[in-house]
Write an enzyme that holds these catalytic residues in place. Sequence first.
Site, PDB file in Angstrom:
ATOM      1  N   ARG A 130      -8.472  -0.356   5.117  1.00 31.83           N
ATOM      2  CA  ARG A 130      -7.601   0.634   4.465  1.00 31.83           C
ATOM      3  C   ARG A 130      -6.294   0.000   4.019  1.00 31.83           C
ATOM      4  O   ARG A 130      -5.667   0.442   3.071  1.00 31.83           O
ATOM      5  CB  ARG A 130      -7.297   1.794   5.434  1.00 31.83           C
ATOM      6  CG  ARG A 130      -8.475   2.721   5.706  1.00 31.83           C
ATOM      7  CD  ARG A 130      -8.014   3.924   6.494  1.00 31.83           C
ATOM      8  NE  ARG A 130      -6.798   4.447   5.911  1.00 31.83           N
ATOM      9  CZ  ARG A 130      -5.805   4.969   6.634  1.00 31.83           C
ATOM     10  NH1 ARG A 130      -5.904   5.044   7.942  1.00 31.83           N
ATOM     11  NH2 ARG A 130      -4.726   5.429   6.048  1.00 31.83           N
ATOM     12  N   ARG A 132       0.306  14.144  12.976  1.00 30.84           N
ATOM     13  CA  ARG A 132       0.649  13.984  11.557  1.00 30.84           C
ATOM     14  C   ARG A 132       0.988  15.351  10.915  1.00 30.84           C
ATOM     15  O   ARG A 132       0.359  15.796   9.965  1.00 30.84           O
ATOM     16  CB  ARG A 132      -0.459  13.288  10.786  1.00 30.84           C
ATOM     17  CG  ARG A 132      -0.986  12.024  11.421  1.00 30.84           C
ATOM     18  CD  ARG A 132       0.026  10.906  11.593  1.00 30.84           C
ATOM     19  NE  ARG A 132       0.510  10.335  10.370  1.00 30.84           N
ATOM     20  CZ  ARG A 132      -0.063   9.331   9.720  1.00 30.84           C
ATOM     21  NH1 ARG A 132      -1.171   8.830  10.183  1.00 30.84           N
ATOM     22  NH2 ARG A 132       0.456   8.840   8.609  1.00 30.84           N
ATOM     23  N   CYS A 179      -4.877  12.176  13.082  1.00 32.68           N
ATOM     24  CA  CYS A 179      -5.710  10.959  13.082  1.00 32.68           C
ATOM     25  C   CYS A 179      -5.474  10.277  14.430  1.00 32.68           C
ATOM     26  O   CYS A 179      -4.787  10.808  15.298  1.00 32.68           O
ATOM     27  CB  CYS A 179      -5.306  10.056  11.913  1.00 32.68           C
ATOM     28  SG  CYS A 179      -3.635   9.412  12.078  1.00 32.68           S
ATOM     29  N   LYS A 226       0.853  -1.209   0.000  1.00 35.57           N
ATOM     30  CA  LYS A 226       0.000   0.000   0.000  1.00 35.57           C
ATOM     31  C   LYS A 226       0.883   1.251   0.000  1.00 35.57           C
ATOM     32  O   LYS A 226       0.658   2.179  -0.775  1.00 35.57           O
ATOM     33  CB  LYS A 226      -0.877   0.009   1.243  1.00 35.57           C
ATOM     34  CG  LYS A 226      -1.521   1.361   1.570  1.00 35.57           C
ATOM     35  CD  LYS A 226      -2.450   1.301   2.756  1.00 35.57           C
ATOM     36  CE  LYS A 226      -1.766   1.499   4.082  1.00 35.57           C
ATOM     37  NZ  LYS A 226      -1.482   2.911   4.429  1.00 35.57           N
ATOM     38  N   ASN A 227       1.905   1.252   0.862  1.00 37.52           N
ATOM     39  CA  ASN A 227       2.684   2.471   1.066  1.00 37.52           C
ATOM     40  C   ASN A 227       3.742   2.702  -0.009  1.00 37.52           C
ATOM     41  O   ASN A 227       4.430   3.714   0.017  1.00 37.52           O
ATOM     42  CB  ASN A 227       3.320   2.468   2.461  1.00 37.52           C
ATOM     43  CG  ASN A 227       2.255   2.609   3.536  1.00 37.52           C
ATOM     44  OD1 ASN A 227       1.095   2.907   3.220  1.00 37.52           O
ATOM     45  ND2 ASN A 227       2.621   2.369   4.771  1.00 37.52           N
ATOM     46  N   ASP A 274       4.784   0.429  12.311  1.00 38.01           N
ATOM     47  CA  ASP A 274       3.587  -0.205  11.736  1.00 38.01           C
ATOM     48  C   ASP A 274       3.432  -1.655  12.154  1.00 38.01           C
ATOM     49  O   ASP A 274       2.407  -2.267  11.844  1.00 38.01           O
ATOM     50  CB  ASP A 274       3.618  -0.131  10.203  1.00 38.01           C
ATOM     51  CG  ASP A 274       3.423   1.288   9.717  1.00 38.01           C
ATOM     52  OD1 ASP A 274       3.624   1.524   8.514  1.00 38.01           O
ATOM     53  OD2 ASP A 274       3.113   2.157  10.546  1.00 38.01           O
TER      54      ASP A 274
END
Length: 423
Positions: A397, A121, A116, A22-23, A305
């Site tokens: 997500r 962030r 978030c 994803k990243n 993560d």
Amino acid sequence: MDKLVIEGGKPLSGTIVIQGAKNAALPILAASLLAEGTITIDHVPNLLDIDVMLNILRELGCRAEHKEGTVVLDTETAHTSHVPEPLMRQMRSSIFLMGPLLARFGEAQVYQPGGCAIGERKIDLHLEGLQALGAEIEELGNRIICRADKLKGADIHLSFPSVGATENIMMAAALAEGRTTISNAAREPEIQDLQGFLNAMGAKIMGAGTDTITIDGVQSLTPCRYQVIPDRIVAGTIMVAAAATRGQVTLQNTRPAHLSSLIHVMRRAGVQIAIDGDIIKVGSAARAKAVERIVTSPYPAFPTDLQSQVMVMLTLADGVSIMKETIFEGRLKHVDELTRMGADIRVDMNAAIIRGVPRLYGATVEATDLRAGAALVIAGLAAQGKTVVEQIHHIDRGYDRIETMLSRLGARISRYLPVPNNQ
Ligand code: EPZ
């Protein structure tokens, strides 16, 4: 909202192919704006965040299709540099559209992405980097307007190796006049993948994966076809789930070198891990051992993560482990939910002291962010009894149908959709 129902206590077993990262895919999709024409990107996972990015590109005027893991973009028709606020609010990392929009249109209009669950962030490093390249930045409330007739190369030092800021600067500098160097750059594999994609389009970038990246601006870039690297965080999540349920799992389509810090921690916990090319085998019949001290830090150190997922494994380990979160100030929210499942965890500032317990017990818990949600799924798989995980849109997500992925490994997990209100 959807929820996941898990019947715990069954070791995972079997083989799984890991999805694309994803990243890596998100910045690569944004970088596609730097070239005009048809760009094809393979191994793009089906995720909410990817859908949001594709919708933003469509709003900017691109045509975008996503079928069987391949995205085909036509960026020729892009005609505006204004990212709609509702879409920005759905995914804060859309802030790295600023760089490509600025380079292509000489202007970018975005919105403060806002914080978030995991933290504030901030984006100051993004804005400072673009200003160093000659952008003028105006902030009107939460609207950010960047303008630059011509971006010029510069020597930029990041006070923190921010992944997003490194990516934004790389993308803007790719079409700037002259040379840009980024020192104290982020070194994540996803940065290396972005360099690979940009260079496949004709950019001249070197050093991604080290702390100094050099970008020699070029006049234009040419569309290409590119394959995204495997997702190291999804792979790590599955590895930890295998260990926490004392299973035997084989992962295919991995990059073990991207997981060396996790592999080191898991081996210290007594988990058997065998590596053969892009295959990782995880086995763990006995209880894990506590790991004295784990500190999250920028790559190649232990990744933030995977912090919440590894914490679940340690709640069932023999002994006391300490995990320190140094990247995001709000990334210990899963502790309360794990405690409700019987874990023994005490939080002191940004450190969690985890004392292993004999077992966890199923409960109804709530996902607060993407990786905390994944951790609660792992806890449900390892717990005795039934666990219901709510607010699972957070998990969608970053994980492509997590219940399907885990069912293939023998997990007893189902997704429940809300009963439509028939009033
Ligand atoms: C990327 O976020 C990832 N997201 C995150 O993954 C990951 O946790 C993070 O890097 C760290 O590895 C994507 O790639 C889409 P940062 P990013 O800029 O770029 C501070 C997931 O679970 N900071 O390296 O936002 C910031 O507040 C997600 O997939 C500034 O102070 O991370 C944070 O404390 C979650 N000013 C720290 O740096 C800035 O201008 C790390 O942020 C930018 C960042």
